[in-house]
Design an enzyme around this catalytic site. Structure first.
Site, PDB file in Angstrom:
ATOM      1  N   HIS A 344      28.382  64.035  -9.650  1.00 33.59           N
ATOM      2  CA  HIS A 344      27.728  63.177 -10.640  1.00 33.59           C
ATOM      3  C   HIS A 344      26.867  62.158  -9.911  1.00 33.59           C
ATOM      4  CE1 HIS A 344      27.187  60.580 -14.124  1.00 33.59           C
ATOM      5  NE2 HIS A 344      27.499  61.647 -14.818  1.00 33.59           N
ATOM      6  N   ASP A 400      31.984  68.122 -17.773  1.00 27.98           N
ATOM      7  CA  ASP A 400      31.762  69.520 -18.152  1.00 27.98           C
ATOM      8  C   ASP A 400      32.776  70.492 -17.558  1.00 27.98           C
ATOM      9  OD1 ASP A 400      29.575  69.035 -19.780  1.00 27.98           O
ATOM     10  OD2 ASP A 400      28.175  69.018 -18.099  1.00 27.98           O
TER      11      ASP A 400
END
Ligand code: ACO
Length: 469
Positions: A344, A400
């Site tokens: 991320h 996700d």
């Protein structure tokens, strides 16, 4: 708080406890006080580190693994709140009172009724289209039908055209297991009222309209893809339950409803991510909220952003079994390939959304051998990635990674994982656009020009030998 789902609340609160324990040593957040513009900040490629605006909507702290909506941490919202409350909070700045919540829920059910948009969708090969493309199309139809952005006459004409060929639409046969398979094309009075309220494609009403309508478009896409007809929302159901009901034609169990509700809360907002930024850039030109949300949907679709959840499930299938995880990962690592569902831009600690989704995935996956197998692969892969890339590059599972397992265990097809994400993120997109527009300045960054300056124009017949820079 909610009947029959106390176990889910406990799992969320345990995740909260672990998050606090594991990140308490991290430094306290910076840049949370007003600054004088222009701000000095270090900017990396892809606008890394760039500060583009001020906000009170939400906050992400990558070191501490914090996600905060309007002052409330994500764990408490997941444990105690509902998506209706959370979207109201994001849009309006405060948790609603009982009266406000009731009115808001009613409005969402009213705006979930988008008959002409569904009708127009039926003239496209929706069942063959990427559902994210259907969502984008749906937002354009919603804009066209329910607002007067172009002209009053256009709407009147559309209504006439639709009336004219109504007979050519075949009668719907009642799909199996449905109690309320009603699909209505016309409710004139109600629609006129909605159109009046939404005049101008801006303001809070359009945000509410998008929040409810995008969910209906998504569910309609799921129904059409499965060979059914779109369903009307059931006014007795919550937003999460209605979403599942309109997708499947079956009222979900309290557990399924709760899990979907938590998933929606988790995905509702997340700082200046790519899709939020995309919708804000479009809005900053004083385009309207429908087109801004359309831009958000487009940006969310990519596999580096919201599209990763679908890719994660493909990856589990490619790996095959838990025993093959290590060899599979070593191969990918040697080839320097990215592992879907990890990493991320902001989080350098465990993503709090994955902290919630991991135990929910485990809970749901225990109910079927297929789910158990998938969760086994996921957990083994997480161990491999975190034990190597975790310390080396601060790579952890992101939102996700586990969401797809949760959805798979609820019988949702992978192509609808990202659309569900989009349905929820409409709350964040619209809240941030509304906030930004109060102090709007068009977004306009710069690029470093590395090309030539003094080339001489070459006539057409002399071209062909020039080398590209
Ligand atoms: N697997 C392996 N290595 C990774 C991963 C990953 N998933 N993500 C980042 N890295 C490595 C990079 O190779 C890079 O290593 P290097 O410094 O040796 O070159 C380093 O970590 C930094 O990575 P960047 O790509 O520069 O990070 P960036 O902030 O640009 O990208 C992103 C973030 C796009 C999320 C990236 O981590 C990624 O591609 N992840 C996989 C796709 C994914 O899961 N996306 C969903 C993100 S969550 C969301 O958007 C809803």
């Amino acid at each position: 708080m909610r009947g029959g789902t106390q176990e889910i609340t406990d799992l969320i609160l345990n995740a909260k406890e672990r998050a606090i324990k594991e990140t308490s040593h991290e430094p306290e957040p910076e840049l949370t006080q007003p600054q004088k513009w222009p701000i000095n900040c270090t900017v990396g490629p892809g606008l890394e580190g760039a500060i583009a605006c001020e906000t009170k909507v939400g906050y992400v702290n990558g070191a501490k693994g914090w996600l905060i909506y309007r002052g409330y941490n994500i764990f408490d919202l997941c444990a105690y709140s509902t998506f209706e409350e959370v979207s109201y909070l994001l849009l309006h700045g405060l948790l609603p009172t009982a009266t406000q919540l009731e009115a808001f829920k009613k409005k969402l059910v009213q705006y979930a009724h988008i008959p002409y948009t569904k009708r127009l969708l039926l003239s496209f090969p929706v069942e063959k289209m990427n559902p994210m493309a259907v969502l984008r199309l749906g937002t354009s139809f919603m804009r066209q039908e329910f607002t007067d952005v172009e002209s009053e006459d256009y709407i009147a004409d559309t209504v006439r055209i639709i009336n004219a060929d109504e007979d050519s639409i075949p009668m719907e046969t009642k799909p199996m297991g449905e109690e309320h398979a009603i699909y209505e094309f016309r409710r004139e009075e109600r629609e006129k009222k909605i159109r009046d309220e939404l005049k101008g494609a801006g303001g809070d009403e359009s945000c509410h309209h998008l929040l409810a309508g995008v969910a209906s478009v998504m569910a309609a896409a799921a129904r059409l893809r499965a060979g059914g007809y779109p369903l009307e929302p059931d006014p007795e159901l919550s937003f999460a339950a209605n979403l599942l009901y309109m997708m499947n034609g079956k009222v979900p169990s309290p557990l399924e409803e709760r899990i979907m509700d938590v998933a929606l809360i988790l995905h509702a907002d997340h700082g200046m991510n790519a899709s939020t930024f995309a919708s804000m850039v479009v809005a900053s030109t004083l385009s309207d909220i429908y087109l801004s949300v359309g831009a958000g949907i487009a940006a969310l679709q990519g596999p580096l952003h919201g599209g990763a959840n679908e890719k994660v499930i493909e990856m589990f299938h490619e790996i095959g079994t838990e025993a093959q995880v290590k060899a599979w990962f070593e191969k990918k690592r040697a080839a320097k390939e990215k592992i879907m569902g990890f990493g991320h831009r902001v989080y350098k600690a465990y993503d709090p959304r994955a902290r919630v989704l991991a135990p929910l995935a485990e809970y749901m996956s225990n109910k079927s051998p297929e789910g158990k197998k998938m969760f086994g692969i996921a957990k083994a892969l997480e161990n491999e990635v975190v034990s190597t890339l975790g310390s080396e590059k601060k790579i952890f599972p992101n939102v996700d990674f586990y969401s797809g397992i949760v959805y798979t265990c609820m019988g949702i097809a992978p192509e609808f994982f990202t659309p569900i994400f989009a349905v929820s993120r409409v709350a964040g997109w619209t809240a941030r656009v509304q906030e930004y527009l109060k102090n709007n300045r068009i977004f306009r960054p710069r690029a470093m020009y590395l090309g030539a300056f003094d080339k001489e124009y070459t006539p057409l017949e002399q071209r062909g030998n020039e080398k590209k820079d």
